[in-house]
Design an enzyme around this catalytic site. Structure first.
Site, PDB file in Angstrom:
ATOM      1  N   SER A 157       0.827  -1.289  -0.015  1.00 47.42           N
ATOM      2  CA  SER A 157      -0.072   0.103   0.014  1.00 47.42           C
ATOM      3  C   SER A 157       0.760   1.252   0.114  1.00 47.42           C
ATOM      4  O   SER A 157       2.048   1.152   0.617  1.00 47.42           O
ATOM      5  CB  SER A 157      -0.875  -0.077   1.413  1.00 47.42           C
ATOM      6  OG  SER A 157      -1.115   1.266   1.577  1.00 47.42           O
ATOM      7  N   TYR A 170      -2.994  -0.428  10.229  1.00 41.18           N
ATOM      8  CA  TYR A 170      -2.899  -0.698   8.882  1.00 41.18           C
ATOM      9  C   TYR A 170      -1.546  -0.412   7.953  1.00 41.18           C
ATOM     10  O   TYR A 170      -0.626  -1.055   7.377  1.00 41.18           O
ATOM     11  CB  TYR A 170      -3.878  -0.128   7.910  1.00 41.18           C
ATOM     12  CG  TYR A 170      -3.960  -0.358   6.375  1.00 41.18           C
ATOM     13  CD1 TYR A 170      -4.432  -1.783   6.034  1.00 41.18           C
ATOM     14  CD2 TYR A 170      -3.651   0.452   5.574  1.00 41.18           C
ATOM     15  CE1 TYR A 170      -4.779  -2.116   4.799  1.00 41.18           C
ATOM     16  CE2 TYR A 170      -3.891   0.363   4.037  1.00 41.18           C
ATOM     17  CZ  TYR A 170      -4.286  -1.095   3.952  1.00 41.18           C
ATOM     18  OH  TYR A 170      -4.437  -1.298   2.387  1.00 41.18           O
TER      19      TYR A 170
HETATM   20  P1  NAD Z   1     -11.599  -6.363  -0.407  1.00 36.79           P
HETATM   21  O1  NAD Z   1     -12.098  -6.173   1.162  1.00 36.79           O
HETATM   22  O2  NAD Z   1     -12.612  -6.075  -1.394  1.00 36.79           O
HETATM   23  O3  NAD Z   1     -11.171  -7.594  -0.570  1.00 36.79           O
HETATM   24  C1  NAD Z   1     -10.600  -8.405   0.566  1.00 36.79           C
HETATM   25  C2  NAD Z   1     -10.976  -9.870   0.361  1.00 36.79           C
HETATM   26  O4  NAD Z   1     -10.231 -10.390   1.496  1.00 36.79           O
HETATM   27  C3  NAD Z   1     -12.274 -10.104   0.692  1.00 36.79           C
HETATM   28  O5  NAD Z   1     -13.073 -10.573  -0.437  1.00 36.79           O
HETATM   29  C4  NAD Z   1     -12.119 -10.591   2.225  1.00 36.79           C
HETATM   30  O6  NAD Z   1     -13.523 -11.784   2.331  1.00 36.79           O
HETATM   31  C5  NAD Z   1     -10.989 -11.444   2.080  1.00 36.79           C
HETATM   32  N1  NAD Z   1     -10.768 -11.657   3.379  1.00 36.79           N
HETATM   33  C6  NAD Z   1     -10.687 -11.124   4.487  1.00 36.79           C
HETATM   34  N2  NAD Z   1     -10.162 -11.630   5.390  1.00 36.79           N
HETATM   35  C7  NAD Z   1      -9.641 -12.923   4.991  1.00 36.79           C
HETATM   36  C8  NAD Z   1      -9.135 -14.003   5.479  1.00 36.79           C
HETATM   37  N3  NAD Z   1      -8.822 -14.142   7.008  1.00 36.79           N
HETATM   38  N4  NAD Z   1      -8.764 -15.124   4.906  1.00 36.79           N
HETATM   39  C9  NAD Z   1      -8.909 -15.043   3.408  1.00 36.79           C
HETATM   40  N5  NAD Z   1      -9.814 -14.155   2.879  1.00 36.79           N
HETATM   41  C10 NAD Z   1      -9.972 -12.906   3.762  1.00 36.79           C
HETATM   42  O7  NAD Z   1     -10.423  -5.274  -0.285  1.00 36.79           O
HETATM   43  P2  NAD Z   1      -9.574  -4.715  -1.741  1.00 36.79           P
HETATM   44  O8  NAD Z   1      -9.992  -3.306  -1.635  1.00 36.79           O
HETATM   45  O9  NAD Z   1      -9.852  -5.368  -2.822  1.00 36.79           O
HETATM   46  O10 NAD Z   1      -7.991  -4.856  -1.125  1.00 36.79           O
HETATM   47  C11 NAD Z   1      -7.240  -5.943  -1.691  1.00 36.79           C
HETATM   48  C12 NAD Z   1      -5.882  -5.898  -0.906  1.00 36.79           C
HETATM   49  O11 NAD Z   1      -5.381  -4.569  -1.538  1.00 36.79           O
HETATM   50  C13 NAD Z   1      -5.743  -5.533   0.503  1.00 36.79           C
HETATM   51  O12 NAD Z   1      -4.658  -6.134   0.968  1.00 36.79           O
HETATM   52  C14 NAD Z   1      -5.814  -4.247   0.718  1.00 36.79           C
HETATM   53  O13 NAD Z   1      -5.251  -3.890   1.890  1.00 36.79           O
HETATM   54  C15 NAD Z   1      -4.971  -3.641  -0.586  1.00 36.79           C
HETATM   55  N6  NAD Z   1      -5.087  -2.185  -0.947  1.00 36.79           N
HETATM   56  C16 NAD Z   1      -6.302  -1.459  -1.353  1.00 36.79           C
HETATM   57  C17 NAD Z   1      -6.368  -0.224  -1.649  1.00 36.79           C
HETATM   58  C18 NAD Z   1      -7.689   0.313  -2.010  1.00 36.79           C
HETATM   59  O14 NAD Z   1      -7.477   1.626  -2.477  1.00 36.79           O
HETATM   60  N7  NAD Z   1      -8.663  -0.569  -2.050  1.00 36.79           N
HETATM   61  C19 NAD Z   1      -5.292   0.464  -1.685  1.00 36.79           C
HETATM   62  C20 NAD Z   1      -3.778  -0.058  -1.335  1.00 36.79           C
HETATM   63  C21 NAD Z   1      -4.016  -1.745  -0.883  1.00 36.79           C
END
Ligand code: NAD
Length: 277
Positions: A157, A170
């Site tokens: 991130s 985070y």
């Molecule tokens: P999201 O919440 O849509 O997806 C995360 C998924 O992980 C969900 O489907 C959830 O059910 C699953 N999950 C949660 N706990 C779990 C566990 N213990 N075991 C297995 N699966 C589990 O989030 P996203 O926005 O798609 O984020 C995906 C990744 O990208 C994450 O690591 C997030 O931190 C990172 N990220 C997101 C952003 C953003 O702007 N959305 C920016 C930087 C990084």
């Protein structure tokens, strides 16, 4: 590399990919791209319904998809998933660690100062992002050690480079993911095989269920002051779309990036480059 065949390098037929958090917003876009390129993709998610929904949305694509209910925080659950994937597809070639995210209880506010963030909230966020990534690498890294080949892409991130206000756990956890990515890249190459590469993508700002309440007013849908500041600090002048991550992911998994390991690549519309002046 023969330059005439440069795009032939991007072909994942007979490759098996695991995407943790593959039922999530960013994971879904990555799964679709891998299926489109012919890979067999295991979609590991705590929420089986969302993993299944991704399969159903993409069943016209070339590769095969397998939804697996998995908790990345439990080694036994990861081992069970690995056995199932072996039976269905064979050894794992690619691992994408997209399970992660923040939790509202681990976010500071006027009502909830830093000192009052509950231990469980800090543990939830650090475990989900850091422990979950490390354990998934331990389990699926075994396939790569055995085959002496494979590619891991972790999802870090912007917060790993410089932490944003309000989300201490985070930010610390994602800094851990970036640091661990470099550690594992060195370890895998020097202990098992230089054909095992480990990199991370550091996405900029994408509107998803987890951060919506910070970036937008929940009722009006207008950008919050924080959301406006982010856009003002993003030279591309917009939030990312999940598809914006796909080109970088595919490049990192393909032989086109054969000499790239241990890097954390921002995909952020220029956010990390901009000093604000
Ligand atoms: P999201 O919440 O849509 O997806 C995360 C998924 O992980 C969900 O489907 C959830 O059910 C699953 N999950 C949660 N706990 C779990 C566990 N213990 N075991 C297995 N699966 C589990 O989030 P996203 O926005 O798609 O984020 C995906 C990744 O990208 C994450 O690591 C997030 O931190 C990172 N990220 C997101 C952003 C953003 O702007 N959305 C920016 C930087 C990084």
């Amino acid at each position: 590399m023969n330059k005439k065949n440069i795009f032939a390098e991007i072909n994942f037929l007979n490759k098996t990919a695991v995407v943790t958090g593959g039922g999530g917003i960013l994971g879904e876009a990555m799964v679709a791209a891998l299926l489109d390129l012919g890979a067999n993709v295991a979609i590991l998610d705590l929420n089986y319904e969302s993993a299944l929904a991704v399969v159903n949305k993409n069943n016209d694509l070339v590769g095969n998809a397998l939804p697996v209910e998995t908790d990345v925080l439990k080694t036994e659950s990861l081992n069970n998933a690995r056995e199932l994937i072996h039976r269905q597809f064979g050894f794992v070639d690619f691992l994408v660690n997209a399970a992660g995210g923040n939790h509202p209880d681990a976010t500071t506010s006027d009502e909830k100062p830093f000192a009052e963030i509950p231990e469980e909230a800090i543990r939830f966020v650090t475990d989900l992002n850091l422990l979950g990534t490390i354990q998934s690498c331990q389990v699926f890294g075994l396939d790569m050690q055995e085959q002496k080949a494979g590619v891991i892409v972790n999802i870090s991130s912007m917060n790993a480079l410089r932490p944003l206000t309000r989300i201490p756990a985070y930010s610390a956890a994602k800094a851990g993911v970036s640091n661990f990515t470099q550690w594992l890249a060195v370890h895998m190459a020097m202990t098992y095989s230089p054909e095992i590469r480990v990199n991370a993508i550091a996405p900029g700002f994408f509107i998803t269920d987890q951060n919506k309440f910070l970036l937008m007013d929940e009722e009006s849908g207008e950008l919050s002051a924080r959301g406006q500041r982010i856009i003002g600090h993003t030279p591309a002048n917009r939030f990312g779309e999940p598809g914006d991550l796909v080109g970088t992911l595919v490049w990192l998994l393909s032989p086109l990036s054969n000499f790239v390991t241990g890097v954390i690549l921002p995909v952020d519309g220029g956010f990390s480059a901009y000093s604000g002046v």
